[in-house]
Design a protein around this motif. Sequence first.
Motif, mmCIF file in Angstrom:
data_model
loop_
_atom_site.group_PDB
_atom_site.id
_atom_site.type_symbol
_atom_site.label_atom_id
_atom_site.label_comp_id
_atom_site.label_asym_id
_atom_site.label_seq_id
_atom_site.Cartn_x
_atom_site.Cartn_y
_atom_site.Cartn_z
ATOM 1 N N LYS A 53 0.824 -1.210 0.000
ATOM 2 C CA LYS A 53 0.000 0.000 0.000
ATOM 3 C C LYS A 53 0.858 1.262 0.000
ATOM 4 O O LYS A 53 0.452 2.291 -0.523
ATOM 5 N N SER A 54 2.054 1.154 0.566
ATOM 6 C CA SER A 54 2.959 2.309 0.556
ATOM 7 C C SER A 54 3.367 2.672 -0.866
ATOM 8 O O SER A 54 3.615 3.842 -1.173
ATOM 9 N N ASN A 56 1.368 2.415 -3.430
ATOM 10 C CA ASN A 56 0.228 3.163 -3.956
ATOM 11 C C ASN A 56 0.287 4.624 -3.528
ATOM 12 O O ASN A 56 -0.004 5.534 -4.302
ATOM 13 N N ILE A 57 0.658 4.833 -2.271
ATOM 14 C CA ILE A 57 0.799 6.197 -1.768
ATOM 15 C C ILE A 57 1.933 6.905 -2.500
ATOM 16 O O ILE A 57 1.836 8.095 -2.832
ATOM 17 N N SER A 98 7.613 3.357 4.112
ATOM 18 C CA SER A 98 7.327 2.050 4.718
ATOM 19 C C SER A 98 6.817 2.267 6.132
ATOM 20 O O SER A 98 7.459 2.968 6.926
ATOM 21 N N LYS A 99 5.664 1.678 6.438
ATOM 22 C CA LYS A 99 5.126 1.823 7.794
ATOM 23 C C LYS A 99 6.073 1.224 8.819
ATOM 24 O O LYS A 99 6.462 1.879 9.792
ATOM 25 N N GLU A 146 -4.468 1.412 13.320
ATOM 26 C CA GLU A 146 -5.186 1.589 12.066
ATOM 27 C C GLU A 146 -6.676 1.796 12.350
ATOM 28 O O GLU A 146 -7.183 1.391 13.398
ATOM 29 N N PRO A 154 -3.885 -1.433 6.193
ATOM 30 C CA PRO A 154 -3.303 -0.078 6.179
ATOM 31 C C PRO A 154 -4.372 0.957 5.850
ATOM 32 O O PRO A 154 -4.900 0.973 4.734
ATOM 33 N N SER A 157 -2.411 4.615 8.675
ATOM 34 C CA SER A 157 -0.980 4.761 8.391
ATOM 35 C C SER A 157 -0.733 5.273 6.975
ATOM 36 O O SER A 157 0.143 6.120 6.757
ATOM 37 N N THR A 158 -1.491 4.778 6.012
ATOM 38 C CA THR A 158 -1.296 5.243 4.639
ATOM 39 C C THR A 158 -1.797 6.674 4.464
ATOM 40 O O THR A 158 -1.225 7.444 3.688
ATOM 41 N N THR A 159 -2.848 7.034 5.200
ATOM 42 C CA THR A 159 -3.320 8.415 5.164
ATOM 43 C C THR A 159 -2.244 9.345 5.704
ATOM 44 O O THR A 159 -1.997 10.420 5.155
ATOM 45 N N GLN A 161 0.984 8.816 5.645
ATOM 46 C CA GLN A 161 2.041 8.892 4.633
ATOM 47 C C GLN A 161 1.675 9.898 3.543
ATOM 48 O O GLN A 161 2.512 10.699 3.109
#
Length: 321
Positions: A53-54, A56-57, A98-99, A146, A154, A157-159, A161
Amino acid sequence: MKDNSIIENAKKTILAESNAIANLANLIDNHFKNAVECIYNSKGRVIVTGIGKSANIATKIVATFNSTGTPAVFMHAADAIHGDLGNVLEDDVVICISKSGNTPEIKVLVPLIKNYGNKIIAITGNIDSFLGKNANFTLNTFVEKEACPNNLAPTTSTTAQLVMGDALAVCLLELKGFSSKDFAKYHPGGSLGKRLYLRVSDLTKNNKLPQVSENDTITKVIIEISEKRLGVTAVLKGEKIVGIITDGDIRRMLSKTTKIDDFVAKDIMGKSPKTIHKDAMAIEALDALENNSITQILVIDDEDNYAGVVHLHDLIKEGIF
């Protein structure tokens, strides 16, 4: 109950993420400032990498950088260690997202980038991770949990990022003095681009120029408005605008009398019409229409001569309204 549960879960998710994002402001330190200055002073591009998912961000951050004047390239962390590392040039700055900061791909990739001599900016939720400790600058995107009820997917955490990437882009935009004109260069298409580059003259070039003189009959006024199909006509003295007559003015006159032969254009015209210069931005025309609660505005040229009409429908057609 089921409907209420859905609504409550939605609210809970939004509040959880918004609270986590608000806390990011407390995590901004000199690492962030130095990272921004590193990118700003770099002669190369920004390579943004991540996995899962990171990644994608990372693609969205790249898009934001490119659209705001910071050249950027996405590189998937898994592909990087299988040939795509050739994307990284000598003067490039690399952002690793990376988270955990401890994924196998990141552990392989980071030393390789360091060997090349490129600066590494980490965006991670674990500043004590392999990535956090080996980056030149570490941006902390720690979140307590999360939004996912299992604390697995995710989400928050992705928000975080994404927001950190936006903060970088905006700070760089400010440093570069990136203006709306610059923005328009990168967004020529769609309604957004049109808001930034479309001018009044672009809207009026295909419109007819309805016009009458002060002493023209009401019959002629009605014919002019009907034939030009803009719901309005300018009243001119020479080439100068002295008034305006709308179809609404005609209706109001007819509601009071049917003896139209007793009137000429100057008797029913509005004597202080709103005007806009032909080189003004189309969005300014929209503002003028909205602020004055009107649907048409007369256009003038450099010598204040009559140059056309902008109708609300022109703006709707272009997708600006």
